[in-house]
Design a protein around this motif. Structure first.
Motif, PDB file in Angstrom:
ATOM      1  N   HIS A  95       0.912  -1.287   0.040  1.00  0.00           N
ATOM      2  CA  HIS A  95       0.003   0.056  -0.184  1.00  0.00           C
ATOM      3  C   HIS A  95       0.861   1.369  -0.002  1.00  0.00           C
ATOM      4  CE1 HIS A  95      -3.795   2.125   1.796  1.00  0.00           C
ATOM      5  NE2 HIS A  95      -3.521   2.530   0.861  1.00  0.00           N
ATOM      6  N   ILE A  96       0.941   2.004  -1.007  1.00  0.00           N
ATOM      7  CA  ILE A  96       1.835   3.270  -1.251  1.00  0.00           C
ATOM      8  C   ILE A  96       1.390   4.401  -0.985  1.00  0.00           C
ATOM      9  CG2 ILE A  96       3.571   1.804  -2.496  1.00  0.00           C
ATOM     10  CD1 ILE A  96       2.568   3.116  -5.252  1.00  0.00           C
ATOM     11  N   ARG A  97      -0.057   4.543  -1.491  1.00  0.00           N
ATOM     12  CA  ARG A  97      -0.716   5.927  -1.154  1.00  0.00           C
ATOM     13  C   ARG A  97      -2.046   5.711  -0.910  1.00  0.00           C
ATOM     14  NH1 ARG A  97       1.958   6.926  -5.973  1.00  0.00           N
ATOM     15  NH2 ARG A  97      -0.020   6.420  -7.134  1.00  0.00           N
ATOM     16  N   ARG A 125       8.662   2.241 -11.939  1.00  0.00           N
ATOM     17  CA  ARG A 125       9.978   1.660 -11.671  1.00  0.00           C
ATOM     18  C   ARG A 125      10.100   0.358 -10.756  1.00  0.00           C
ATOM     19  NH1 ARG A 125      14.376   2.094  -8.248  1.00  0.00           N
ATOM     20  NH2 ARG A 125      13.097   3.353  -6.856  1.00  0.00           N
ATOM     21  N   GLN A 126       9.022   0.499  -9.695  1.00  0.00           N
ATOM     22  CA  GLN A 126       9.292  -0.602  -8.875  1.00  0.00           C
ATOM     23  C   GLN A 126       8.495  -1.675  -9.316  1.00  0.00           C
ATOM     24  OE1 GLN A 126       8.252   2.317  -8.122  1.00  0.00           O
ATOM     25  NE2 GLN A 126       9.161   3.374  -6.457  1.00  0.00           N
ATOM     26  N   GLY A 127       7.420  -1.940 -10.142  1.00  0.00           N
ATOM     27  CA  GLY A 127       6.614  -2.884 -10.621  1.00  0.00           C
ATOM     28  C   GLY A 127       5.514  -2.405 -11.222  1.00  0.00           C
ATOM     29  N   ILE A 128       4.269  -2.934 -10.737  1.00  0.00           N
ATOM     30  CA  ILE A 128       2.885  -2.696 -11.275  1.00  0.00           C
ATOM     31  C   ILE A 128       2.104  -1.876 -10.372  1.00  0.00           C
ATOM     32  CG2 ILE A 128       0.871  -3.429 -12.512  1.00  0.00           C
ATOM     33  CD1 ILE A 128       3.215  -3.786 -14.329  1.00  0.00           C
ATOM     34  N   GLU A 129       1.599  -0.680 -10.617  1.00  0.00           N
ATOM     35  CA  GLU A 129       0.790   0.083  -9.576  1.00  0.00           C
ATOM     36  C   GLU A 129      -0.659   0.027 -10.184  1.00  0.00           C
ATOM     37  OE1 GLU A 129       2.532   4.030  -8.078  1.00  0.00           O
ATOM     38  OE2 GLU A 129       1.125   4.454  -9.308  1.00  0.00           O
ATOM     39  N   PHE A 130      -1.453   0.024  -9.152  1.00  0.00           N
ATOM     40  CA  PHE A 130      -3.007   0.222  -9.544  1.00  0.00           C
ATOM     41  C   PHE A 130      -3.719   0.772  -8.283  1.00  0.00           C
ATOM     42  CE2 PHE A 130      -2.528  -3.778  -7.410  1.00  0.00           C
ATOM     43  CZ  PHE A 130      -3.813  -4.057  -6.583  1.00  0.00           C
ATOM     44  N   ASP A 131      -4.985   1.103  -8.586  1.00  0.00           N
ATOM     45  CA  ASP A 131      -5.811   1.909  -7.713  1.00  0.00           C
ATOM     46  C   ASP A 131      -7.035   0.999  -7.310  1.00  0.00           C
ATOM     47  OD1 ASP A 131      -4.356   4.308  -7.598  1.00  0.00           O
ATOM     48  OD2 ASP A 131      -5.318   4.897  -9.569  1.00  0.00           O
ATOM     49  N   VAL A 132      -7.373   1.009  -6.116  1.00  0.00           N
ATOM     50  CA  VAL A 132      -8.611   0.444  -5.568  1.00  0.00           C
ATOM     51  C   VAL A 132      -9.481   1.735  -5.261  1.00  0.00           C
ATOM     52  CG1 VAL A 132      -9.792  -0.996  -3.943  1.00  0.00           C
ATOM     53  CG2 VAL A 132      -7.504  -1.705  -4.816  1.00  0.00           C
ATOM     54  N   MET A 133     -10.573   1.846  -6.001  1.00  0.00           N
ATOM     55  CA  MET A 133     -11.437   2.997  -5.527  1.00  0.00           C
ATOM     56  C   MET A 133     -12.658   2.676  -4.790  1.00  0.00           C
ATOM     57  SD  MET A 133      -9.575   3.671  -8.557  1.00  0.00           S
ATOM     58  CE  MET A 133     -10.440   3.472  -9.831  1.00  0.00           C
ATOM     59  N   THR A 134     -13.035   3.487  -3.930  1.00  0.00           N
ATOM     60  CA  THR A 134     -14.092   3.011  -2.783  1.00  0.00           C
ATOM     61  C   THR A 134     -15.069   4.141  -2.673  1.00  0.00           C
ATOM     62  OG1 THR A 134     -12.468   1.690  -1.803  1.00  0.00           O
ATOM     63  CG2 THR A 134     -14.727   1.913  -0.576  1.00  0.00           C
ATOM     64  N   THR A 149      -3.772   3.346  -3.615  1.00  0.00           N
ATOM     65  CA  THR A 149      -2.987   2.955  -4.479  1.00  0.00           C
ATOM     66  C   THR A 149      -1.955   1.910  -4.133  1.00  0.00           C
ATOM     67  OG1 THR A 149      -2.998   5.096  -5.610  1.00  0.00           O
ATOM     68  CG2 THR A 149      -1.129   3.879  -6.250  1.00  0.00           C
ATOM     69  N   MET A 150      -1.936   0.641  -4.735  1.00  0.00           N
ATOM     70  CA  MET A 150      -1.223  -0.571  -4.459  1.00  0.00           C
ATOM     71  C   MET A 150      -0.110  -0.880  -5.598  1.00  0.00           C
ATOM     72  SD  MET A 150      -3.369  -1.262  -2.062  1.00  0.00           S
ATOM     73  CE  MET A 150      -2.636  -2.476  -1.306  1.00  0.00           C
ATOM     74  N   LEU A 151       0.869  -1.649  -5.091  1.00  0.00           N
ATOM     75  CA  LEU A 151       2.059  -1.922  -5.923  1.00  0.00           C
ATOM     76  C   LEU A 151       2.438  -3.344  -5.565  1.00  0.00           C
ATOM     77  CD1 LEU A 151       4.486  -1.057  -7.509  1.00  0.00           C
ATOM     78  CD2 LEU A 151       5.699  -0.878  -5.114  1.00  0.00           C
ATOM     79  N   HIS A 152       2.277  -3.640  -6.950  1.00  0.00           N
ATOM     80  CA  HIS A 152       2.814  -5.408  -7.128  1.00  0.00           C
ATOM     81  C   HIS A 152       4.508  -5.185  -7.261  1.00  0.00           C
ATOM     82  CE1 HIS A 152       3.605  -9.394  -8.439  1.00  0.00           C
ATOM     83  NE2 HIS A 152       3.913  -9.160  -9.456  1.00  0.00           N
ATOM     84  N   LEU A 239      -7.895  13.766   3.392  1.00  0.00           N
ATOM     85  CA  LEU A 239      -6.726  13.048   3.890  1.00  0.00           C
ATOM     86  C   LEU A 239      -5.911  12.607   2.880  1.00  0.00           C
ATOM     87  CD1 LEU A 239      -4.918  12.287   6.332  1.00  0.00           C
ATOM     88  CD2 LEU A 239      -6.150  10.495   6.438  1.00  0.00           C
ATOM     89  N   SER A 240      -4.897  12.761   2.530  1.00  0.00           N
ATOM     90  CA  SER A 240      -3.835  12.341   1.661  1.00  0.00           C
ATOM     91  C   SER A 240      -2.673  11.767   2.145  1.00  0.00           C
ATOM     92  CB  SER A 240      -3.496  13.262   0.330  1.00  0.00           C
ATOM     93  OG  SER A 240      -4.811  13.814  -0.246  1.00  0.00           O
ATOM     94  N   VAL A 241      -2.094  10.608   1.929  1.00  0.00           N
ATOM     95  CA  VAL A 241      -1.075  10.253   2.829  1.00  0.00           C
ATOM     96  C   VAL A 241      -0.373   9.473   1.712  1.00  0.00           C
ATOM     97  CG1 VAL A 241      -0.179   8.439   4.591  1.00  0.00           C
ATOM     98  CG2 VAL A 241      -2.128   9.652   4.801  1.00  0.00           C
ATOM     99  N   GLN A 242       0.970   9.468   1.759  1.00  0.00           N
ATOM    100  CA  GLN A 242       2.063   8.694   0.875  1.00  0.00           C
ATOM    101  C   GLN A 242       2.785   7.856   2.007  1.00  0.00           C
ATOM    102  OE1 GLN A 242       3.089   9.356  -2.498  1.00  0.00           O
ATOM    103  NE2 GLN A 242       4.414   7.548  -2.119  1.00  0.00           N
ATOM    104  N   PHE A 243       2.908   6.679   2.040  1.00  0.00           N
ATOM    105  CA  PHE A 243       3.527   5.738   2.587  1.00  0.00           C
ATOM    106  C   PHE A 243       5.070   5.488   2.024  1.00  0.00           C
ATOM    107  CE2 PHE A 243      -0.779   4.298   2.889  1.00  0.00           C
ATOM    108  CZ  PHE A 243      -1.127   4.737   4.455  1.00  0.00           C
ATOM    109  N   ARG A 244       5.983   5.727   3.091  1.00  0.00           N
ATOM    110  CA  ARG A 244       7.490   5.709   2.636  1.00  0.00           C
ATOM    111  C   ARG A 244       8.202   4.592   3.120  1.00  0.00           C
ATOM    112  NH1 ARG A 244       8.079   9.947  -0.451  1.00  0.00           N
ATOM    113  NH2 ARG A 244       6.784  11.721  -0.300  1.00  0.00           N
ATOM    114  N   GLN A 245       8.494   4.436   4.508  1.00  0.00           N
ATOM    115  CA  GLN A 245       9.230   3.496   4.813  1.00  0.00           C
ATOM    116  C   GLN A 245       8.464   2.721   6.193  1.00  0.00           C
ATOM    117  OE1 GLN A 245      13.662   4.290   4.977  1.00  0.00           O
ATOM    118  NE2 GLN A 245      12.792   6.495   4.969  1.00  0.00           N
ATOM    119  N   PRO A 246       8.500   1.492   6.382  1.00  0.00           N
ATOM    120  CA  PRO A 246       7.957   0.626   7.380  1.00  0.00           C
ATOM    121  C   PRO A 246       8.285   1.057   8.683  1.00  0.00           C
ATOM    122  CG  PRO A 246       9.489  -0.890   6.316  1.00  0.00           C
ATOM    123  CD  PRO A 246       9.610   0.417   5.380  1.00  0.00           C
ATOM    124  N   LEU A 247       7.190   1.112   9.487  1.00  0.00           N
ATOM    125  CA  LEU A 247       7.392   1.398  11.055  1.00  0.00           C
ATOM    126  C   LEU A 247       7.648  -0.014  11.677  1.00  0.00           C
ATOM    127  CD1 LEU A 247       7.294   2.987  13.577  1.00  0.00           C
ATOM    128  CD2 LEU A 247       5.048   3.315  13.426  1.00  0.00           C
TER     129      LEU A 247
END
Length: 283
Positions: A95-97, A125-134, A149-152, A239-247
């Protein structure tokens, strides 16, 4: 064609089904099927809402937390991502965004239609990205919407190698701090309906390449939103969030914020290193 379900599915059973998707090995540039699902007349479980508010730090629940419809729809997302036609293994998606719009504050007694669909795939660059809209609708109008937004992940071609883009520096001046306990992944899994093994225990996270278990991104985002909502002084609209590094758990974090016209820019930083776990905006 939209699939209409009589009720929200059981998330626990869908995670068992998700284990069977690990054998999926997409090749080339897969096209995502136009999957869509909806449940009519969805109500809020008062106990679920109270538990969610307590774990994420929301003070009062007169209005639904802006992140709460996301967890209500979580099993709909799982339902889509475990379909045979969906080409990627569910476990391992990143989960990236997340971008949420609350078109009007929702009260705990609001009933609405809740739907989710999968968008188109994009090569990055990292793979395949796609959105899940709710989307949640009530009385014929959209009251809440979200794009996750999810990343494979897959190895980048040599031509794509290069330095990673850096997040722009932001002059965030105020700080709030909180801890992420060792068991927060297991506790949040129950209210967030997200039983991904990377969040539950060190040994289950190691099965997927992590040194130990990590906090749910949506717990971190909700925890930030709960703290910042007090600063905003009103129910938020976006609310907009960009996930960057794991906690990694357990952990201590510092929430840095900058007040602006009508909203707050924020970053969630490690208290013990220079890592940025997420950045975002609450309006």
């Amino acid at each position: 064609m939209t699939e209409v379900l009589p009720r929200i599915p059981d998330a626990g059973r869908l995670y068992l089904k998700a284990a069977g998707t690990l054998t999926k090995k997409p090749r080339g540039e897969p096209a995502l099927p136009p999957l869509e699902v909806r449940v009519e007349d969805v109500g809020v479980d008062a106990g679920h809402l109270a538990d969610y508010a307590a774990i994420c730090g929301f003070d009062e629940i007169e209005h639904l937390p802006i992140t709460f419809p996301h967890v209500m729809a979580g099993a709909l997302h799982l339902h889509l991502l475990t379909q045979k036609r969906f080409p990627f293994p569910l476990l391992g998606l990143v989960h990236i965004r997340n971008d949420i719009r609350q078109h009007r504050p929702l009260t705990a007694d609001t009933r609405f239609s809740l739907g989710a669909r999968i968008g188109e795939a994009r090569a990055v660059r990292q793979g395949i990205e796609f959105d899940v809209m709710t989307e949640a609708t009530a009385d014929g109008e959209t009251v809440w919407s979200e794009t996750s937004t999810m990343l494979h992940r897959r190895p980048a071609p040599k031509t794509a190698a290069g330095p990673r883009p850096q997040a722009p520096a932001t002059p965030l001046a105020e700080y709030r701090s909180f801890a992420a306990p060792d068991d927060i992944g297991r506790r949040y899994a129950k209210v967030g309906r997200d039983y991904n093994p990377i969040h539950l225990a060190p040994w289950t996270a190691k099965l997927f390449g992590f040194k130990r278990h990590i906090a749910h991104g949506m717990w971190s985002a909700a925890r930030c939103a709960a703290a910042l909502e007090r600063e905003l002084g009103r129910p938020p609209e976006a609310l907009s969030v960009q996930f960057r590094q794991p906690l990694f758990l357990p952990g201590k974090v510092a929430l840095k914020l900058l007040r602006g016209d009508g909203g707050i820019d924020f970053s969630l930083l490690s208290a013990r290193s220079d890592k940025t776990h997420l950045t975002g905006v609450l309006r």
